[in-house]
Design an enzyme around this catalytic site. Structure first.
Site, short mmCIF file in Angstrom:
data_model
loop_
_atom_site.label_atom_id
_atom_site.label_comp_id
_atom_site.label_asym_id
_atom_site.label_seq_id
_atom_site.Cartn_x
_atom_site.Cartn_y
_atom_site.Cartn_z
N ASP A 307 -32.25 -59.50 21.76
CA ASP A 307 -31.81 -59.53 23.15
C ASP A 307 -30.35 -59.96 23.27
O ASP A 307 -29.87 -60.79 22.50
CB ASP A 307 -32.69 -60.51 23.94
CG ASP A 307 -32.28 -60.62 25.40
OD1 ASP A 307 -32.48 -59.63 26.13
OD2 ASP A 307 -31.76 -61.68 25.79
N GLU A 360 -30.40 -54.67 21.67
CA GLU A 360 -30.15 -54.42 23.10
C GLU A 360 -28.66 -54.67 23.31
O GLU A 360 -28.21 -55.79 23.48
CB GLU A 360 -30.99 -55.35 23.98
CG GLU A 360 -30.89 -54.99 25.45
CD GLU A 360 -30.41 -56.13 26.34
OE1 GLU A 360 -30.21 -55.88 27.54
OE2 GLU A 360 -30.19 -57.24 25.84
#
Length: 629
Positions: A307, A360
């Site tokens: 993330d 991401e």
């Protein structure tokens, strides 16, 4: 209580070098077979470290750890009275100030259920039954594999009488659901322990502990084991980009900024109100790399979705002028973070080459999913955020305006093979007032459902692996909320059930047709057939994979059926319709091509053969080539 040296000189060398990949074997609480436990914690600026817990009245009796002789900053010792399941913390007094705090174990394997914050002495023993999966998962996770990911938040997927399901209950219900709908993997929004449920797990305190909200470590192992036995991979959303400032966590751990930068311009994240790891500190790198490998080793996790990579790469991320410190060359790139990400990916693929690392990353940073020895960051794949934004922007427009925005769908193929892309329609697109996917579609109910089905067909045909957030597969109308479960009751309504059947069949075609997945990351797997017909809002392309039958994908993105539409094809033969998003079983009107068409020797789109198709309104159709023979 006498100190016992748990770490070797080699361990200390690797720890200080920033390359130690298994600190979970050395630091934290380890139960001894003969009873009791050993403890080790990194607190280089502490004057005193004690373990307080259930066995000693939380400090009524002193259980002090001893600092190692080598100056590593690690305190260690053994305590004979500790039993499995007991709760503990470290009481740390700093040698630089009056700071004393009670901290959860940074390498703790289990925690109390929030809002309680103590760590628990816990064994990680488990007898696995997923040998068949583990033997084949390299192929299942490979770049040539069909990968269709169902993104799920365990606390709000399903509930029982308003209460969370535990990992074991979720294992059975989710495995069956994913088998029914045809997804190959599930990606779990962060289940690393987090004090605030409303952070969805993205404010992590327990980098080695699964959240106790849904059960024990063994319950999570059962979950992964059961999904593997049912042929489903498990990807974990993992957050090395920042951590919360809760007093029991990593922040100001030993009275100094140990894990985070001291300067707020580097160590505090203004957008997420959280602390940023100091990637230039080697011991912090070892901590994070060990966390990543911990889940792969002890929980058989098949990959990590990392993330917030963009926030790690740029020193000025979410900051205004004067709020950040340039690197040593005066630039905005976080050189320490890029070095860390390369070391992380090298370590993962060195120790677990059959897993995958997914970034991401929302910018145009080059070579995110290219090998480190080529100058890349070393990820296996990267989320295609540009595709996601352009696709949703296009489909949200009334079809009458789409002729002016045709490039929003074709532009992605200009850069589609620069990275190994995953096409994400994630949780981020259905929260904070953005509404559900079906609500983004224009027009009346019929047009909304037809548009959504056409978009899914286009997505499953487009090069790249697939990711869909839960609820989207049956066109949930309510925006996602972590409080409560999905709107399951609507999935039995005809239009919603039709979308669900379409997603199931898209997954089945995608998995069974090599042309749709085997060459996702090279121009060799894709060919435009009709790219410029903006006036009709039609596009057609071919997916290919060597000797496998090619698949023709055609989208008609206006509410007008188009008869006798000629598309040039590279092969003479029968083109069999394998999927039509306008089919009646999906809630469509049933326009189509009677199961298939035979090519004719008419030159179109620069090809000597053509197929004469009926293109249903607001639809995507897929046709597989078959030989005359």
């Amino acid at each position: 209580m006498g100190a016992r040296h748990l770490l070797t000189e080699q361990d200390i060398y690797l720890f200080r070098e920033g390359t130690h990949a298994s600190l979970f074997d050395e630091l934290g609480c380890h139960l001894s077979k003969g009873g009791g436990a050993t403890f080790a914690v990194w607190a280089p600026n502490a004057a005193k470290v004690s373990v307080i817990g259930d066995w000693n009245g939380w400090g009524a009796r002193e259980d002090a750890l001893a600092p190692r002789w080598d100056g590593s900053g690690i305190w260690e010792g053994s305590i004979a009275e500790v039993q499995h399941g007991q709760t503990y913390k470290y009481r740390i007094a700093s040698r630089w100030n009056d700071f004393t705090a009670e901290k959860a174990d940074p390498v703790g394997f289990f925690s109390e259920s929030p809002p309680a914050t103590g760590s628990r002495a816990w064994s990680l023993e488990w007898e696995w039954h997923d040998a068949d999966w583990m033997a084949s998962r390299g192929e299942r996770n490979g770049l040539a594999a069909p990968i269709s990911i169902y993104e799920a938040h365990l606390g709000s997927w399903r509930r029982q009488d308003g209460n969370f399901l535990n990992y074991r209950e979720l294992a059975h219900q989710l495995a069956q659901y994913l088998k029914d709908t045809g997804f190959t993997h599930v990606e779990l929004m962060p289940i690393t322990e987090h004090p605030f449920y409303g952070s969805w797990g993205y404010q992590t305190t327990g980098y080695f502990a699964p959240t106790a909200r849904y059960g024990t470590p063994q319950d999570l192992m059962y979950f992964v084991d059961h999904l593997h036995q049912n042929g489903i991979g498990v990807i974990l959303d993992w957050v090395p980009s920042h951590f919360p400032t809760d007093a029991h966590g990593l922040i100001y751990f030993d009275g100094t900024h140990l894990y985070e930068h001291a300067d707020a311009r580097q160590g505090f994240h203004p957008e997420w109100n959280s602390a940023i790891f100091n990637y230039g500190r080697n011991e912090v790198r070892s901590f994070l790399i060990s966390s990543a490998l911990f889940w792969l080793k002890h929980y058989h996790i098949d990959g990590l979705r990392v993330d917030g990579v963009a926030s790690m790469l740029y020193l000025d991320y979410a900051r205004k002028a004067g709020e950040w410190i340039p690197n040593r060359f005066g630039g905005r790139e976080n050189l320490e973070a890029t070095d860390f990400l390369r070391e992380l990916n090298k370590a993962v693929y060195r120790h677990h080459p059959d897993t995958t690392m997914i970034a991401e990353e929302s910018t145009a940073w080059p070579m995110v999913s290219r090998p480190t020895d080529m100058g890349g960051l070393g990820f296996g794949m990267k989320w295609n955020m540009g595709w996601m934004h352009d696709t949703l922007a296009y489909f949200s427009k009334d079809p009458i305006y789409r002729r002016y925005n045709h490039g929003q769908l074709t532009f992605s193929l200009i850069y589609a093979f620069n990275e190994n892309f995953v096409l994400p329609l994630s949780h981020d697109e259905v929260v904070y007032g953005k509404g559900a996917l079906i609500g983004k579609m224009p027009g009346d109910d019929w047009k909304q459902y037809a548009n959504l089905r056409a978009m899914f067909g286009y997505m499953w045909g487009h090069p790249g692996k697939k990711l869909l957030f839960m609820g989207g597969e049956f066109a949930q109308r309510r925006e996602w909320t972590h409080d409560g479960e999905l709107e399951w009751w609507v999935s039995s309504l005809p239009e919603h059930a039709g979308v669900q059947r379409l997603v199931r069949d898209l997954n089945a075609v995608y998995r069974s047709e090599p042309a749709l997945h085997r060459i996702d990351f090279s121009q060799d797997g894709f060919e435009w057939l009709d790219v410029d017909n903006a006036e009709a809002s039609v596009l057609a392309f071919l997916r290919k994979a060597g000797d496998s039958p090619p698949i023709l994908v055609v989208s008609n993105l206006t509410p007008v059926p188009r008869h006798n539409y000629l598309i040039g094809v590279p092969k003479r033969g029968i083109w069999r319709e394998v999927l039509n998003s306008d089919a009646r079983e999906y809630g469509g009107a049933g326009w189509g091509n009677m199961g298939g068409v035979e090519s004719v020797p008419v030159s179109t789109h620069g090809r000597v053969e053509s197929v004469n198709l009926t293109l249903p309104p607001l639809s995507t159709v897929m046709l597989r080539w078959e030989s005359h023979d």
